[in-house]
Design a protein around this motif. Structure first.
Motif, short mmCIF file in Angstrom:
data_model
loop_
_atom_site.label_atom_id
_atom_site.label_comp_id
_atom_site.label_asym_id
_atom_site.label_seq_id
_atom_site.Cartn_x
_atom_site.Cartn_y
_atom_site.Cartn_z
N ALA A 85 0.99 -1.19 0.14
CA ALA A 85 -0.19 -0.09 0.09
C ALA A 85 0.94 1.12 0.00
CB ALA A 85 -0.93 0.08 1.15
N ILE A 86 0.60 2.07 -0.95
CA ILE A 86 1.44 3.25 -1.13
C ILE A 86 0.69 4.50 -0.30
CG2 ILE A 86 2.47 5.03 -2.72
CD1 ILE A 86 2.60 2.67 -4.61
N THR A 87 1.28 5.13 0.59
CA THR A 87 0.58 6.35 1.02
C THR A 87 0.36 7.37 -0.04
OG1 THR A 87 1.64 5.72 3.19
CG2 THR A 87 0.95 7.98 2.83
N ILE A 88 -0.77 7.82 -0.19
CA ILE A 88 -1.16 9.08 -1.13
C ILE A 88 -1.04 10.17 -0.16
CG2 ILE A 88 -2.65 10.03 -2.77
CD1 ILE A 88 -1.40 7.38 -3.74
N ASP A 89 -1.51 10.48 0.95
CA ASP A 89 -1.77 11.43 1.59
C ASP A 89 -1.76 11.02 3.38
OD1 ASP A 89 -4.35 11.31 2.44
OD2 ASP A 89 -4.57 13.75 1.87
N MET A 90 -1.35 11.88 4.13
CA MET A 90 -1.43 11.47 5.48
C MET A 90 -1.75 12.75 6.31
SD MET A 90 0.79 8.98 7.76
CE MET A 90 1.13 9.57 9.55
N ASN A 91 -2.74 13.02 7.10
CA ASN A 91 -2.77 14.31 7.94
C ASN A 91 -2.96 13.63 9.44
OD1 ASN A 91 -3.38 16.53 9.21
ND2 ASN A 91 -5.52 16.79 8.34
N THR A 92 -1.68 14.35 10.34
CA THR A 92 -1.74 13.63 11.65
C THR A 92 -1.98 15.05 12.56
OG1 THR A 92 0.10 12.25 10.67
CG2 THR A 92 -0.33 12.87 13.28
N GLY A 137 -5.50 8.81 6.57
CA GLY A 137 -4.72 8.64 5.32
C GLY A 137 -5.11 8.04 4.07
N THR A 138 -4.90 8.26 3.00
CA THR A 138 -5.34 7.66 1.81
C THR A 138 -4.25 6.71 1.24
OG1 THR A 138 -6.71 9.58 1.19
CG2 THR A 138 -6.48 8.15 -0.60
N PHE A 139 -4.57 5.30 1.12
CA PHE A 139 -3.58 4.47 0.54
C PHE A 139 -4.02 3.81 -0.59
CE2 PHE A 139 -3.23 5.17 4.91
CZ PHE A 139 -1.94 5.17 5.13
N LYS A 140 -3.17 3.72 -1.68
CA LYS A 140 -3.27 2.89 -3.12
C LYS A 140 -2.82 1.64 -2.77
CE LYS A 140 -2.76 2.87 -7.83
NZ LYS A 140 -3.95 2.66 -8.27
N LEU A 141 -3.76 0.68 -3.05
CA LEU A 141 -3.26 -0.75 -2.95
C LEU A 141 -2.44 -1.14 -4.56
CD1 LEU A 141 -6.34 -2.26 -1.15
CD2 LEU A 141 -4.10 -1.64 -0.31
N ILE A 142 -1.61 -2.20 -4.08
CA ILE A 142 -0.62 -2.51 -5.36
C ILE A 142 -1.10 -3.77 -5.40
CG2 ILE A 142 1.69 -2.63 -6.45
CD1 ILE A 142 0.64 0.26 -5.92
N ARG A 143 -1.43 -4.35 -6.33
CA ARG A 143 -1.69 -6.02 -6.86
C ARG A 143 -0.84 -6.62 -7.50
NH1 ARG A 143 -7.05 -3.34 -6.68
NH2 ARG A 143 -8.26 -3.61 -5.00
#
Length: 155
Positions: A85-92, A137-143
């Motif tokens: 899973a690649i992190t697209i954005d994250m707000n903490t 956070g938003t995560f893009k899954l890699i298959r």
């Protein structure tokens, strides 16, 4: 209004050391895998001196690492075909310090919405019954590609 103490998670899953995917950085900092299933995940970290800032509490970068990892794990738990899973954005948001050396902190993540290849997640870091930080956070899954699967089974 939600009372954070009433919602404080209790570590109910045994701490394991092996993550489903080997990530050398997590091994180096000593993060411990607890669970990853049904859109939720949990990891812990026994804080040492090396994890602290100049005030001798958990460094913000350590806290953000735990949040990033626990949310991506939650996303991956819903897709057995994903290889990452690649992190697209994250707000903490940091509420209060997250522990000191000798204390174990816990991070929990969950998927709040899942699209075909994207997952939207929330994560929290807890120091006992104190909520220390929260993230989205938003995560893009890699298959895996179908061809890659076939290659894995070659002799």
């Amino acid at each position: 209004m939600n009372d954070p103490v009433m919602n404080a998670p209790v570590l109910t899953t045994p701490v394991l050391t092996d993550f489903p995917v080997q990530i050398p950085f997590l091994r180096d900092i000593g993060a411990e895998f607890s669970r990853m299933e049904n859109g939720e995940s949990e990891i812990t970290l026994l804080l040492g001196e090396r994890h602290t800032n100049s005030w001798q509490v958990a460094h913000g970068g350590v806290v953000m690492t735990l949040l990033d990892v626990v949310m991506s794990m939650a996303a991956r738990s819903l897709d057995p075909e994903s290889t990452g899973a690649i992190t697209i954005d994250m707000n903490t948001s940091f509420m209060q310090p997250a522990g000191s050396p000798g204390k174990r902190i816990m991070a929990r993540g969950k998927v709040t919405y899942r699209a075909r290849s994207m997952s939207f997640c929330e994560g929290e870091v807890w120091d006992g019954d104190k909520l220390s930080a929260r993230a989205t956070g938003t995560f893009k899954l890699i298959r895996r590609l179908a061809a890659a699967k076939k290659l894995e089974h070659r002799d």
